[in-house]
Scaffold this active site. Structure first.
Site, PDB file in Angstrom:
ATOM      1  N   LYS A 139     -72.203  20.869 -35.061  1.00 27.67           N
ATOM      2  CA  LYS A 139     -72.694  22.228 -35.310  1.00 27.67           C
ATOM      3  C   LYS A 139     -74.218  22.292 -35.183  1.00 27.67           C
ATOM      4  CE  LYS A 139     -73.076  25.812 -38.861  1.00 27.67           C
ATOM      5  NZ  LYS A 139     -72.576  26.341 -40.146  1.00 27.67           N
ATOM      6  N   HIS A 280     -41.120  17.872  -4.638  1.00 27.20           N
ATOM      7  CA  HIS A 280     -41.680  19.138  -5.125  1.00 27.20           C
ATOM      8  C   HIS A 280     -40.992  19.603  -6.411  1.00 27.20           C
ATOM      9  CE1 HIS A 280     -44.198  19.318  -1.657  1.00 27.20           C
ATOM     10  NE2 HIS A 280     -43.174  19.346  -0.834  1.00 27.20           N
TER      11      HIS A 280
END
Length: 526
Positions: A139, A280
């Site tokens: 922070k 695929h």
């Protein structure tokens, strides 16, 4: 860009890889080292000067080490905004020195999950002080540099040796830290949800849910070259993410996607000697046989054209005979639960084949997550099974025992094919697969067409769908799909049922003299 030097560093780490050499560089720069517990001992054993956190907080570690850094003497030094005179004054008033660098990595909760630790042991591996320090430092990145990954030691040391850390570097390190915290907390949240009684919370329907993982590979690109991609592994996860790459080039995004589909499909047949060929993300062949080489050969022969350049998954360790058959055509990836030395030697002659070994076939249960625009879709995995006695024979003719065996096989196979899906099967192998069509009729036609082409290429006198059974992943909305299957030569069909026109579909089956079984369960796969 202005560089900020560091005068004081707080080091508290579980993973001590590279810690001492990094700390030595800090000491040479005149940085005061503050540390805790095992980290402090490791630094002192290396002959480095260290101030214990207890000397700053004037409070000893307590509760088996659960409380040591949770103190204003630490967090005041982490969170002070040094651009504000009142913050600086507050530090001076309370005798708190600012901290310019935090080095912290967390108790290995993910490792404990993977090691199968008991719930009590896992609770003790939930870090509290580390995340608190990390969050505070992240922070306050405007003034504090933060290292949560030993891979960043050199980068930070070099910056300090050049005069200090820049705001850009501190921001980047903070972003990495917050991502690490998110992944860590998501693992804990998932474990807590999974071990909570089912009547209290559903894993897939929590109001707040978090999902995270660590990148294990940065890929050259995604589905297409203009897309970036990475491969992330969740803690405790099995499957494709736990596979060991024995040989071959680095996996591509599409290799991983196809490998995951292949491994999931073969796991569904894990009780049998089975092989799956995927292209695929769709199976172009699945087969069960008495030995692995035969299973692979029958899976490949379902659609030999599509099998070229495909991904193969096996339910048993790869043996020499199967490896020789796989090596005979171009194959992208082979995945198996182990391999013999002879099989490894065979594939070693094909260095471009990626061979992945897994410790075991993955579970069919779990949670599936898919990203959508602005959010996530979460569902439980499709592990649904229907026992034969729970199925309904809807037609006048019931299946023969041979048809029942093939219907059970086809029903398990069809759920791994993209919807709309139709699978023809015979002798516990697929002979035609129709996937991903907007119309179920088209799926039935494509599967039959592929079966006919494969039979013609093999010099067979008649199409392979003659005498087969067919499975549909969802109900037939009209009789035309069933009529297409009948025209292909199938003698029995398995489908969920539930259409408003079920009576018409059943009548068409009776008129053709075929058997039809309804499962009451759908297997859409999008």
């Amino acid at each position: 860009m202005t560089a900020t030097p560091v005068r004081r560093a707080l080091l508290s780490v579980w993973d001590k890889t590279g810690l001492v050499p990094f700390a030595e560089r800090l000491v040479k720069l005149g940085v005061e080292l503050v540390s805790t517990g095992g980290t402090s001992r490791a630094l002192k054993e290396a002959g480095l000067p260290v101030v214990d956190v207890a000397d700053i907080t004037r409070f000893p570690e307590m509760l088996d080490g659960r409380v040591k850094t949770l103190h204003p003497g630490v967090h005041g030094g982490l969170l002070a905004d040094l651009s504000k005179p009142e913050h600086v004054a507050a530090l001076e008033e309370h005798g708190i020195g600012p901290i310019g660098l935090v080095v912290s990595n967390l108790y290995p909760f993910e490792n404990a999950i993977e090691a199968g630790k008991s719930p009590a042991e896992l609770v003790e591996t939930i870090d509290v002080g580390g995340p608190s320090m990390t969050r505070g430092a992240a922070k306050n990145f405007a003034h504090v540099a933060l290292v949560v990954d030993p891979d960043d030691y050199d980068t930070v040391a070099e910056a300090l040796e050049a005069g200090g850390t820049t705001l850009a570097l501190r921001r980047r390190l903070a972003a990495k830290a917050f991502a690490r915290l998110a992944a860590y907390d998501s693992t804990i949240a998932a474990w807590m949800a999974e071990t909570t009684a089912a009547d209290e919370v559903s894993v897939d329907h929590r109001v707040w849910a978090a999902f995270g993982g660590k990148r294990v590979a940065e890929m050259r690109y995604g589905e297409n070259p203009h897309q970036s991609a990475g491969f992330y592994r969740a803690a405790g996860g099995g499957g494709i993410a736990s596979a060991r790459i024995v040989q071959g080039k680095a996996l591509s995004y599409n290799n991983v996607a196809d490998g995951d589909a292949a491994l999931a499909a073969v796991a569904d047949f894990g009780d049998d000697v089975a092989a799956v060929v995927v292209k695929h993300a769709n199976p172009c062949g699945i087969a069960i046989a008495g030995d692995l080489a035969e299973a692979y050969e029958q899976a490949r022969l379902c659609d030999p054209v599509s099998a070229f350049g495909g991904v193969v998954a096996l339910s048993r360790p790869l043996d020499k005979a199967t490896a020789e058959k796989i090596a005979a055509i171009f194959t992208e990836v082979v995945i198996a639960p182990g391999a013999t030395d002879e099989a490894l030697a065979v594939l070693a002659t094909k260095p471009n084949v990626r061979l992945l070994l897994v410790d075991g076939l993955p579970s069919l249960s779990g949670t599936m997550v898919r990203s959508v625009g602005g959010g996530l879709l979460v569902q439980s995995a499709d592990d649904g099974r229907v026992a034969r006695e729970a199925m309904t024979v809807a037609t006048r003719r019931a299946p023969t025992e041979a048809e029942w065996a093939d219907l059970a096989f086809a029903w398990r196979a069809v759920k791994h094919v993209k919807s709309n899906a139709i699978v023809y099967a015979r002798d516990r192998r697929t002979v035609g697969v129709g996937a991903g069509q907007m119309s179920r009729v088209d799926s039935a036609r494509i599967a039959a067409w592929k079966a006919a082409d494969a039979a013609k290429e093999a010099g067979e006198a008649e199409t392979r769908t003659k005498g087969s059974v067919a499975a549909s992943d969802a109900f037939f909305p009209f009789a035309d799909g069933l009529e297409t299957i009948v025209a292909a030569g199938a003698t029995a069909v398995i489908q969920p049922g539930g259409s408003r026109r079920d009576d018409e579909v059943i009548a068409a089956a009776d008129a053709a003299g075929i058997a039809m079984v309804m499962t009451g369960m759908r297997h859409f796969r999008h």
